[in-house]
Scaffold this active site. Structure first.
Site, PDB file in Angstrom:
ATOM      1  N   ASP A   1      -5.739   2.301   9.982  1.00  0.00           N
ATOM      2  CA  ASP A   1      -7.205   1.878  10.385  1.00  0.00           C
ATOM      3  C   ASP A   1      -7.375   1.131  11.637  1.00  0.00           C
ATOM      4  OD1 ASP A   1      -9.976   1.314   9.288  1.00  0.00           O
ATOM      5  OD2 ASP A   1      -9.311  -0.769   8.716  1.00  0.00           O
TER       6      ASP A   1
ATOM      7  N   PHE B   1     -14.781   2.811   2.958  1.00  0.00           N
ATOM      8  CA  PHE B   1     -13.684   1.930   2.238  1.00  0.00           C
ATOM      9  C   PHE B   1     -13.426   3.148   1.104  1.00  0.00           C
ATOM     10  CE2 PHE B   1     -11.753  -1.162  -0.101  1.00  0.00           C
ATOM     11  CZ  PHE B   1     -11.016  -1.837   0.777  1.00  0.00           C
TER      12      PHE B   1
ATOM     13  N   ASP C   1       0.179   3.557   3.823  1.00  0.00           N
ATOM     14  CA  ASP C   1      -1.056   4.108   3.093  1.00  0.00           C
ATOM     15  C   ASP C   1      -2.033   4.719   4.078  1.00  0.00           C
ATOM     16  OD1 ASP C   1      -1.909   1.590   3.779  1.00  0.00           O
ATOM     17  OD2 ASP C   1      -2.634   1.192   1.769  1.00  0.00           O
TER      18      ASP C   1
ATOM     19  N   GLY D   1       0.807  -1.089  -0.018  1.00  0.00           N
ATOM     20  CA  GLY D   1       0.222   0.115   0.056  1.00  0.00           C
ATOM     21  C   GLY D   1       0.718   1.338  -0.088  1.00  0.00           C
TER      22      GLY D   1
ATOM     23  N   LYS E   1      -7.967   6.539   9.717  1.00  0.00           N
ATOM     24  CA  LYS E   1      -9.437   6.418  10.136  1.00  0.00           C
ATOM     25  C   LYS E   1      -9.515   6.281  11.648  1.00  0.00           C
ATOM     26  CE  LYS E   1     -11.070   3.727   6.124  1.00  0.00           C
ATOM     27  NZ  LYS E   1     -11.507   2.287   5.599  1.00  0.00           N
TER      28      LYS E   1
ATOM     29  N   ARG F   1      -5.032   0.340  -7.237  1.00  0.00           N
ATOM     30  CA  ARG F   1      -3.740   0.947  -6.535  1.00  0.00           C
ATOM     31  C   ARG F   1      -3.103   2.205  -7.390  1.00  0.00           C
ATOM     32  NH1 ARG F   1      -2.055  -2.102  -1.937  1.00  0.00           N
ATOM     33  NH2 ARG F   1      -2.279  -4.290  -2.243  1.00  0.00           N
TER      34      ARG F   1
HETATM   35  P1  IMP Z   1      -4.860  -1.632   9.993  1.00  0.00           P
HETATM   36  O1  IMP Z   1      -4.039  -2.793  10.287  1.00  0.00           O
HETATM   37  O2  IMP Z   1      -6.381  -2.088  10.250  1.00  0.00           O
HETATM   38  O3  IMP Z   1      -4.706  -0.392  10.576  1.00  0.00           O
HETATM   39  O4  IMP Z   1      -4.724  -1.654   8.463  1.00  0.00           O
HETATM   40  C1  IMP Z   1      -3.922  -1.248   7.655  1.00  0.00           C
HETATM   41  C2  IMP Z   1      -4.151  -1.588   6.298  1.00  0.00           C
HETATM   42  O5  IMP Z   1      -5.596  -1.895   6.098  1.00  0.00           O
HETATM   43  C3  IMP Z   1      -3.752  -0.614   5.314  1.00  0.00           C
HETATM   44  O6  IMP Z   1      -2.084  -0.718   4.914  1.00  0.00           O
HETATM   45  C4  IMP Z   1      -4.666  -1.195   4.319  1.00  0.00           C
HETATM   46  O7  IMP Z   1      -3.658  -1.989   3.416  1.00  0.00           O
HETATM   47  C5  IMP Z   1      -5.981  -1.662   4.756  1.00  0.00           C
HETATM   48  N1  IMP Z   1      -6.865  -0.727   4.547  1.00  0.00           N
HETATM   49  C6  IMP Z   1      -7.629  -0.091   5.589  1.00  0.00           C
HETATM   50  N2  IMP Z   1      -8.844   0.657   5.477  1.00  0.00           N
HETATM   51  C7  IMP Z   1      -8.549   0.527   4.052  1.00  0.00           C
HETATM   52  C8  IMP Z   1      -9.326   1.217   2.897  1.00  0.00           C
HETATM   53  O8  IMP Z   1     -10.342   1.984   3.124  1.00  0.00           O
HETATM   54  N3  IMP Z   1      -9.303   0.675   1.556  1.00  0.00           N
HETATM   55  C9  IMP Z   1      -8.131   0.031   1.336  1.00  0.00           C
HETATM   56  N4  IMP Z   1      -7.329  -0.718   2.075  1.00  0.00           N
HETATM   57  C10 IMP Z   1      -7.559  -0.280   3.509  1.00  0.00           C
HETATM   58 MG    MG Z   2      -1.827  -2.109   2.845  1.00  0.00          MG
END
Ligand code: IMP
Ligand code: MG
Length: 173
Positions: free
Chosen positions: A101, A150, A98, A42, A129, A163
Site C-alpha cells: 500500500d 479499502f 498480502d 495478513g 495499490k 481475514r
Molecule cells: P503499507 O505498509 O502501507 O504498504 O501497508 C501494508 C499493510 O497495510 C498490509 O500488510 C495490510 O495489512 C494493510 N493494508 C493496506 N491496504 C489495505 C486494505 O485495503 N485492506 C486491508 N489492509 C490493508
Molecule cells: Mg498486514
C-alpha cells in the site's frame, strides 16, 4: 442495514492468479533454495496457497509486522516483532505479504533483511495499490494491481475481522 459486499476477485480468479505467480517465482529462482518470510498476519492465506503451488526447495518462516495506528491508514512507522528463527546470511529471501500500500512495511522489512547479508531479497504480494505509495518501493511479484479502495478477505482485515473470507471484496456505498 448491512452493506452489500462487492467481490473484486473470486476464489477461482485468486486460485488461477496464485498458480501463475508460483510458476513465475519458481522460474525466477531457477532451482535455487528460497527462504520465504511471510509477514503476519495478513500473509497467512496468500502465503499458504502460494507455497503449495511452488516447486522450489524452501524454508518458511514468519515475522510479525504492524503499521497501523487506526484501522484504515498506515502510520508510516512499521513495527517488526515476533519469533523469527532463520539464518538469513547467504540465503535467497522472498518476503511475502498480502498487499503493498504505502510501501512502508515492505521497505522497512527488506532493509532489515538486507542488513543480515542475504544472497538476495525479493518481495511477493497478492495485491498492489500503486496510487497510494509513499516510498520508492515496488514488489517483484504481484498478483493483482488495484485502485485505491479499502478491501478485505483473503487474509486482509478490517479491525479483527474478515481475514477468513475466501474472496477479495469491498463494500458498496
Ligand atoms: P503499507 O505498509 O502501507 O504498504 O501497508 C501494508 C499493510 O497495510 C498490509 O500488510 C495490510 O495489512 C494493510 N493494508 C493496506 N491496504 C489495505 C486494505 O485495503 N485492506 C486491508 N489492509 C490493508
Ligand atoms: Mg498486514
Amino acid at each position: 442495514m448491512e452493506k452489500k459486499e462487492l467481490v473484486l476477485y473470486s476464489r477461482e480468479a485468486i486460485a488461477e492468479r496464485v498458480g501463475e505467480l508460483a510458476k513465475e517465482i519458481d522460474a525466477a529462482y531457477a532451482g535455487e533454495e528460497i527462504l520465504i518470510i511471510g509477514l503476519l498476519r495478513g500473509c497467512f492465506v496468500f502465503c499458504s496457497d502460494l507455497v503449495r503451488e511452488m516447486k522450489s526447495k524452501m524454508e518458511i518462516d514468519f515475522m510479525t509486522t504492524s503499521s497501523y495506528e487506526n484501522n484504515e491508514s498506515s502510520s508510516g512507522e512499521v513495527k517488526v516483532f515476533g519469533d523469527f528463527r532463520s539464518e538469513v546470511k547467504g540465503r535467497h529471501v522472498l518476503i511475502v505479504d498480502d498487499i503493498i500500500d504505502t510501501g512502508h512495511t515492505l521497505q522497512t522489512v527488506a532493509e532489515a533483511i538486507e542488513k543480515m547479508e542475504p544472497a538476495s531479497v525479493k518481495t511477493a504480494v497478492m495485491l498492489d495499490k500503486p496510487s497510494r505509495r509513499q516510498v520508492d518501493f515496488s514488489a517483484d511479484f504481484t498478483g493483482f494491481p488495484i485502485d485505491d479502495v479499502f478491501i478485505v478477505g483473503y487474509g486482509l482485515n478490517y479491525g479483527p475481522y474478515y481475514r477468513n473470507k475466501p474472496y477479495i471484496y469491498t463494500y458498496e456505498d
